[in-house]
Design a protein around this motif. Structure first.
Motif, PDB file in Angstrom:
ATOM      1  N   THR A   1       0.822  -1.227   0.000  1.00 28.26           N
ATOM      2  CA  THR A   1       0.000   0.000   0.000  1.00 28.26           C
ATOM      3  C   THR A   1       0.845   1.262   0.000  1.00 28.26           C
ATOM      4  O   THR A   1       0.321   2.354  -0.241  1.00 28.26           O
ATOM      5  CB  THR A   1      -0.930   0.012   1.230  1.00 28.26           C
ATOM      6  N   GLN A   2       2.138   1.148   0.288  1.00 31.04           N
ATOM      7  CA  GLN A   2       3.001   2.320   0.406  1.00 31.04           C
ATOM      8  C   GLN A   2       3.842   2.578  -0.843  1.00 31.04           C
ATOM      9  O   GLN A   2       4.563   3.570  -0.900  1.00 31.04           O
ATOM     10  CB  GLN A   2       3.942   2.149   1.615  1.00 31.04           C
ATOM     11  N   ILE A   3       3.753   1.686  -1.808  1.00 28.30           N
ATOM     12  CA  ILE A   3       4.654   1.757  -2.959  1.00 28.30           C
ATOM     13  C   ILE A   3       4.471   3.048  -3.746  1.00 28.30           C
ATOM     14  O   ILE A   3       5.446   3.762  -4.030  1.00 28.30           O
ATOM     15  CB  ILE A   3       4.448   0.524  -3.869  1.00 28.30           C
ATOM     16  N   ASP A   4       3.257   3.383  -4.121  1.00 27.03           N
ATOM     17  CA  ASP A   4       3.024   4.569  -4.953  1.00 27.03           C
ATOM     18  C   ASP A   4       3.457   5.848  -4.247  1.00 27.03           C
ATOM     19  O   ASP A   4       4.069   6.736  -4.857  1.00 27.03           O
ATOM     20  CB  ASP A   4       1.544   4.662  -5.341  1.00 27.03           C
ATOM     21  N   GLY A   5       3.164   5.946  -2.957  1.00 28.98           N
ATOM     22  CA  GLY A   5       3.533   7.137  -2.213  1.00 28.98           C
ATOM     23  C   GLY A   5       5.040   7.308  -2.118  1.00 28.98           C
ATOM     24  O   GLY A   5       5.575   8.409  -2.288  1.00 28.98           O
ATOM     25  N   PHE A   6       5.747   6.196  -1.847  1.00 24.78           N
ATOM     26  CA  PHE A   6       7.202   6.298  -1.716  1.00 24.78           C
ATOM     27  C   PHE A   6       7.857   6.552  -3.075  1.00 24.78           C
ATOM     28  O   PHE A   6       8.857   7.271  -3.167  1.00 24.78           O
ATOM     29  CB  PHE A   6       7.762   5.015  -1.089  1.00 24.78           C
ATOM     30  N   LYS A   7       7.282   5.984  -4.131  1.00 31.07           N
ATOM     31  CA  LYS A   7       7.817   6.228  -5.477  1.00 31.07           C
ATOM     32  C   LYS A   7       7.749   7.714  -5.806  1.00 31.07           C
ATOM     33  O   LYS A   7       8.702   8.286  -6.361  1.00 31.07           O
ATOM     34  CB  LYS A   7       7.035   5.413  -6.508  1.00 31.07           C
TER      35      LYS A   7
END
Length: 774
Positions: A464-470
């Motif tokens: 769930t955190q991938i897009d935000g961290f990218k």
């Protein structure tokens, strides 16, 4: 005391002789001390284990890899086995989530570990300290560093965000053991936090290591054939032919036998390498001794007058020999102490290239000091006895008449010089080839981009955190592309092996996104099948091997009846290292519910890579609330993969330089000796019209002959040695002829330089001075 003063006066008057003797001998003894202690350390691995003769490993050839249920299966089927202990080594992050973390070396081990092995438990019951699933035993140095004077037993330790309890304290892990270094020992069942509970029950993963303790008086090794039959019947790894043998290896042999130990990462070494190091130490010592003898004999004419007077005054031969041996003991003791000092200074270098911790200060126990004194006495006797016999056996009247110096002959010196040339040329050839192989591996075109790519181990992000961290990463100046994948070319991805129609397949596979291909510059040749979450891309070799249906582009993806389509074919890029061939690769899209193992960041050309990596680390730590940042640049990782080759190159270079230094000193001694023998001959030639050039050629032609003989002997020896060494590399350079030529010319040039001063001085000498005594 008077004799000692006379000797010291002789040394002070012959400063060049003194300098060459002391420096050459000291440097040689430095290598002998370090290599001797290293060989002793390696040969004593696990000698302290009380059960060392009853501990065994099971290996497939030279690779110790088992499924986790296998050790219990072996115990159930072999009454000869008393117990077993599985081990797994890995680095872990210590600290609570959201707080700063530190990385430490951990060893996951069964509760029987301290029953099988003899590592000291300082606090706690050895039979129970690893009994509980979340139990941890810490080393003494770890306890002191992290808890100071407090007793850590009973305190909590968070290992990769999982709480464990410290149940005991053990001594620090010694250097001379096959067990990998560790600061903490964790109950083996805790590995489920990385793989899940199934990892303890499945036989699909044959990547684990176990030690077996044999019952007293039993013969466990005799069970090898029976176990092979049982393994072929019960375990897929052997059913499908990946495992071909069951070798039961004693603990003392395992260190020099095993080449791979899966997740166990046991320490190992090459018995051949140890033998080579021991031979080099002996070789260096022999050459140094003979060089010292050469130099001493070369000075015999000068010492002869002193000894002649003593003989004429009634001194006995035994007294003269005793005096010369005492002088040899003095200079040997001085050079040994100097060599010991140099060994302490060079210890960090050798610890690095030999990948060990010699700890010289603690190696000199009373027993070792006694051995060192005996060593000095023996070396001083060997070094002094030949010059003593030569000098004491002459007729004193010959000294008075001036004929003694011409009678002192040493034909063995010429053989020694040829021997030194041979060793120097051979070592120089090997050193050049090893260095070139190291450069070749590091700079090899591996088939994908490697510049400015940072690979981060994902230790704290969920799906769930991938897009935000990218988005955070792409906002950092200098960051070009970001990919989230399961596996990288440097890490090697996952393995999937199976049998299809009697043929064995072993794939390395990656689960990727579109940025993955852009970052690594991997191009796909479409097959005409649309790319979906269910399709695969195969490497060229893999595509040819699976015999895909040309119409539907399907293949049996798991080896059963399940089929998948191939959307494209990519080039056969190299993964992990070039020291092992991985022929078949395949990739598919990473699915949204699959947590990525890696975060891959491509930086723009011209960016401050390490400065940008610092900013990425800061963002990662903040975003994951303090998770440990573990990353490396691809280019750095490739160089680290060949660290062992680079270290071999370093130590070979050091040996080569030392050999050449000793060689130059030996040549100097020889030229000094021979020119003094030919002073009268040179004078007569000059009186009869010989020019300085002719005299120089006369004096140097013998050196040319010796180098030529040595070159003829050294080349086949070096060729054979390098041919055997290169057998370990699937990718290697050729044995170019010019390397042999360069090594020979280099030694020849150094030889001519080393004798040039003496030959030039002899050629220019006034013949009257040489003949006035006649």
């Amino acid at each position: 005391m008077l004799n000692l003063k006379t000797y010291l006066k002789f040394l002070s008057r012959n400063k060049l002789y003194t300098f060459v003797s002391v420096v050459g001998f000291s440097i040689s003894l430095m290598f002998v001390i370090i290599l001797g202690l290293y060989v002793r350390q390696q040969l004593s691995v696990d000698d302290f284990q009380e059960n060392k003769d009853r501990i065994f490993l099971i290996a497939n050839g030279t690779e110790s890899m088992l499924g986790n249920p296998v050790p219990q299966f072996v115990k159930d089927n072999c009454p000869e086995v008393e117990s077993f202990a599985r081990v797994l080594s890995r680095e872990v992050a210590l600290g609570k989530k959201g707080l700063d973390k530190v990385k430490v070396k951990a060893l996951f081990a069964d509760s029987t570990f301290f029953h099988v092995f003899s590592f000291k438990v300082l606090e706690g019951d050895p039979a129970r300290v690893l009994e509980a699933r979340k139990s941890v035993v810490v080393t003494r140095s770890f306890a002191s560093q992290y808890f100071g004077d407090e007793d850590p037993v009973g305190k909590s330790l968070f290992i990769d965000n999982n709480e464990h309890t410290i149940t005991g304290i053990m001594g620090n892990m010694p250097e001379n053991t096959i067990i990998p270094d560790a600061e903490i020992l964790v109950n083996y069942n805790s590995i489920t936090q990385y793989w899940g509970d199934y990892i303890l029950e499945t036989n699909n993963n044959f990547g684990f290591t176990a030690f077996f303790l044999e019952k007293k008086g039993a013969d466990f090794t005799s069970k090898s054939p029976a176990l092979l039959d049982l393994f072929k019947e019960n375990f897929w790894f052997y059913k499908r032919g990946f495992g071909k043998s069951v070798n039961i290896i004693p603990l003392k042999d395992a260190y020099f036998t095993l080449t791979y130990s899966g997740y166990g990462v046991l320490k190992h070494n090459s018995r051949t390498a140890i033998t080579v190091y021991m031979a080099i130490a002996i070789l260096i010592l022999v050459i140094a001794l003979l060089n010292y003898i050469n130099l001493t004999v070369a000075q015999a004419g000068f010492r002869g007058k002193e000894s002649a007077i003593k003989k004429l005054l009634g001194s006995s031969k035994s007294r003269l020999v005793s005096q010369l041996l005492t002088e040899s003991l003095l200079i040997t003791a001085v050079t040994f102490l100097a060599g010991l000092l140099l060994a302490f200074l060079a210890e960090p270098f050798f610890n690095n290239v030999l990948d060990t911790t010699l700890d010289l200060a603690h190696q000199f126990t009373p027993a070792m000091i006694g051995t060192s004194i005996l060593f000095v006495l023996i070396i001083s006797f060997v070094a002094g006895i030949i010059p003593a016999l030569i000098i004491s056996n002459f007729n004193p009247l010959e000294v008075v008449k001036g004929t003694f110096s011409r009678k002192v002959k040493s034909s063995y010196s010429k053989v020694l010089i040829i021997f030194q040339y041979t060793v120097a040329i051979a070592l120089l050839i090997c050193a050049i080839f090893i260095q070139r192989q190291s450069d070749f591996l590091i700079n090899y075109d591996i088939g994908y981009n490697r510049e400015g790519i940072l690979e981060i181990d994902n230790t704290g992000l969920d799906t769930t955190q991938i897009d935000g961290f990218k988005a955070k990463l792409l906002g950092i100046p200098g960051v070009d592309l970001v990919s989230f994948s399961c596996g990288t070319p440097l890490g090697g991805g996952n393995n999937n092996s199976y049998e299809q129609d009697g043929e064995q397949f072993s794939f390395q596979e990656f689960y990727v996104d579109s940025a993955f291909f852009q970052i690594y510059g991997i191009t796909i040749e479409p097959t005409g099948i649309p790319s979906t979450k269910e399709t695969w891309w195969l490497s060229d070799k893999a595509y040819k091997a699976v015999h895909a249906d040309p119409a539907t582009q399907t293949f049996r993806v798991w080896g059963g009846e399940d089929k998948a389509q191939i959307a494209g074919i990519f080039n056969d890029f190299k993964i992990r290292t070039l020291e092992r061939e991985y022929n078949m690769l395949r990739m598919r899209w990473r699915r949204s519910n699959e947590e990525p193992w890696n975060i891959i960041v491509k930086m723009m050309p011209g960016t401050d890579y390490y400065g940008t990596a610092k900013r990425i680390e800061k963002e990662y730590t903040q975003y994951t609330r303090g998770e440990l940042f573990e990353a490396r640049f691809v280019d750095d990782g490739i160089q680290q993969n060949y660290e062992s080759v680079r270290k071999t190159s370093s130590i070979m270079s050091a040996f080569t330089i030392l050999t050449i230094v000793i060689m130059v000193m030996g040549v100097f001694a020889m030229s000094l000796y021979l020119i003094r023998q030919k002073e009268k001959e040179i004078a007569l030639r000059k009186i009869n019209g010989a020019t300085e050039k002719e005299v120089l050629f006369l004096l140097n032609k013998d050196s040319l002959k010796r180098v030529a003989i040595a070159f003829v002997v050294a080349c086949p020896a070096a060729y054979y040695a390098m041919t055997k060494w290169f057998e370990n590399f699937p990718y290697k350079i050729g044995l170019s002829w010019w390397v042999f030529a360069v090594a020979g010319l280099a030694v020849l040039l150094l030889t001519l330089i080393s004798v040039s001063y003496m030959t030039w001085k002899a050629a220019r000498a006034n013949p009257v001075d040489s003949l006035k005594g006649e």
